[in-house]
Design a protein around this motif. Sequence first.
Motif, PDB file in Angstrom:
ATOM      1  N   GLU A   3       0.827  -1.207   0.000  1.00 36.71           N
ATOM      2  CA  GLU A   3       0.000   0.000   0.000  1.00 36.71           C
ATOM      3  C   GLU A   3       0.861   1.257   0.000  1.00 36.71           C
ATOM      4  O   GLU A   3       0.523   2.255  -0.619  1.00 36.71           O
ATOM      5  CB  GLU A   3      -0.932  -0.009   1.205  1.00 36.71           C
ATOM      6  CG  GLU A   3      -1.975   1.078   1.145  1.00 36.71           C
ATOM      7  CD  GLU A   3      -3.023   0.934   2.227  1.00 36.71           C
ATOM      8  OE1 GLU A   3      -3.293   1.946   2.886  1.00 36.71           O
ATOM      9  OE2 GLU A   3      -3.552  -0.176   2.397  1.00 36.71           O
ATOM     10  N   GLN A   6       1.818   2.190  -3.476  1.00 30.60           N
ATOM     11  CA  GLN A   6       0.704   2.524  -4.361  1.00 30.60           C
ATOM     12  C   GLN A   6       0.740   4.004  -4.739  1.00 30.60           C
ATOM     13  O   GLN A   6       0.951   4.854  -3.891  1.00 30.60           O
ATOM     14  CB  GLN A   6      -0.629   2.196  -3.668  1.00 30.60           C
ATOM     15  CG  GLN A   6      -1.854   2.565  -4.471  1.00 30.60           C
ATOM     16  CD  GLN A   6      -2.060   1.689  -5.684  1.00 30.60           C
ATOM     17  OE1 GLN A   6      -2.089   0.481  -5.565  1.00 30.60           O
ATOM     18  NE2 GLN A   6      -2.183   2.301  -6.827  1.00 30.60           N
ATOM     19  N   GLN A   7       0.524   4.275  -6.003  1.00 32.22           N
ATOM     20  CA  GLN A   7       0.414   5.647  -6.490  1.00 32.22           C
ATOM     21  C   GLN A   7      -1.055   6.007  -6.587  1.00 32.22           C
ATOM     22  O   GLN A   7      -1.875   5.161  -6.949  1.00 32.22           O
ATOM     23  CB  GLN A   7       1.078   5.765  -7.862  1.00 32.22           C
ATOM     24  CG  GLN A   7       2.563   5.476  -7.841  1.00 32.22           C
ATOM     25  CD  GLN A   7       3.332   6.525  -7.053  1.00 32.22           C
ATOM     26  OE1 GLN A   7       3.112   7.718  -7.226  1.00 32.22           O
ATOM     27  NE2 GLN A   7       4.214   6.079  -6.184  1.00 32.22           N
ATOM     28  N   PHE A   8      -1.396   7.256  -6.285  1.00 30.05           N
ATOM     29  CA  PHE A   8      -2.782   7.683  -6.284  1.00 30.05           C
ATOM     30  C   PHE A   8      -2.997   8.854  -7.230  1.00 30.05           C
ATOM     31  O   PHE A   8      -2.112   9.684  -7.417  1.00 30.05           O
ATOM     32  CB  PHE A   8      -3.229   8.075  -4.872  1.00 30.05           C
ATOM     33  CG  PHE A   8      -3.240   6.929  -3.919  1.00 30.05           C
ATOM     34  CD1 PHE A   8      -4.267   5.997  -3.948  1.00 30.05           C
ATOM     35  CD2 PHE A   8      -2.213   6.756  -3.011  1.00 30.05           C
ATOM     36  CE1 PHE A   8      -4.277   4.925  -3.071  1.00 30.05           C
ATOM     37  CE2 PHE A   8      -2.213   5.690  -2.124  1.00 30.05           C
ATOM     38  CZ  PHE A   8      -3.251   4.764  -2.163  1.00 30.05           C
ATOM     39  N   ARG A  30      -8.015   7.937  -5.788  1.00 35.07           N
ATOM     40  CA  ARG A  30      -8.182   6.536  -6.186  1.00 35.07           C
ATOM     41  C   ARG A  30      -6.841   6.057  -6.718  1.00 35.07           C
ATOM     42  O   ARG A  30      -5.955   6.868  -7.012  1.00 35.07           O
ATOM     43  CB  ARG A  30      -9.279   6.400  -7.236  1.00 35.07           C
ATOM     44  CG  ARG A  30      -8.966   7.070  -8.556  1.00 35.07           C
ATOM     45  CD  ARG A  30     -10.124   6.913  -9.514  1.00 35.07           C
ATOM     46  NE  ARG A  30      -9.870   7.624 -10.764  1.00 35.07           N
ATOM     47  CZ  ARG A  30     -10.765   7.737 -11.714  1.00 35.07           C
ATOM     48  NH1 ARG A  30     -11.972   7.208 -11.573  1.00 35.07           N
ATOM     49  NH2 ARG A  30     -10.487   8.392 -12.819  1.00 35.07           N
ATOM     50  N   PRO A  31      -6.678   4.739  -6.840  1.00 36.86           N
ATOM     51  CA  PRO A  31      -5.416   4.238  -7.391  1.00 36.86           C
ATOM     52  C   PRO A  31      -5.168   4.819  -8.786  1.00 36.86           C
ATOM     53  O   PRO A  31      -6.081   4.875  -9.615  1.00 36.86           O
ATOM     54  CB  PRO A  31      -5.623   2.724  -7.449  1.00 36.86           C
ATOM     55  CG  PRO A  31      -6.642   2.450  -6.382  1.00 36.86           C
ATOM     56  CD  PRO A  31      -7.561   3.640  -6.412  1.00 36.86           C
ATOM     57  N   THR A  34      -6.476   3.821 -12.849  1.00 31.35           N
ATOM     58  CA  THR A  34      -7.637   2.935 -12.763  1.00 31.35           C
ATOM     59  C   THR A  34      -8.923   3.747 -12.917  1.00 31.35           C
ATOM     60  O   THR A  34      -8.895   4.980 -12.883  1.00 31.35           O
ATOM     61  CB  THR A  34      -7.711   2.206 -11.404  1.00 31.35           C
ATOM     62  OG1 THR A  34      -8.065   3.144 -10.391  1.00 31.35           O
ATOM     63  CG2 THR A  34      -6.395   1.524 -11.058  1.00 31.35           C
TER      64      THR A  34
END
Length: 87
Positions: A3, A6-8, A30-31, A34
Amino acid sequence: MSESDQQFEFSEFSGEFVDDDVIVHLRIYRPAGTNSDWILEVLDQEGNTTIWNDPFDTDRDAFEEFLATVQRDGIRSFLEEPVQKLH
């Protein structure tokens, strides 16, 4: 991928929000890369976080929920004990 790796993607609605001399940081994200639903998170001046349990279909829906919460409960409601909110 963990996590923390993870890039957002952050919504244009994200940012600093000031009301009644209270500053909170609104994060709608959000991710990255996506079409996932949007997460709504509010950080208060002390770094405490309020996050909604359920994601939102659009970033606008998340922003409108934030505004409705401020209208209904007041901006100071985010300064209380951090909680998970339902929508």
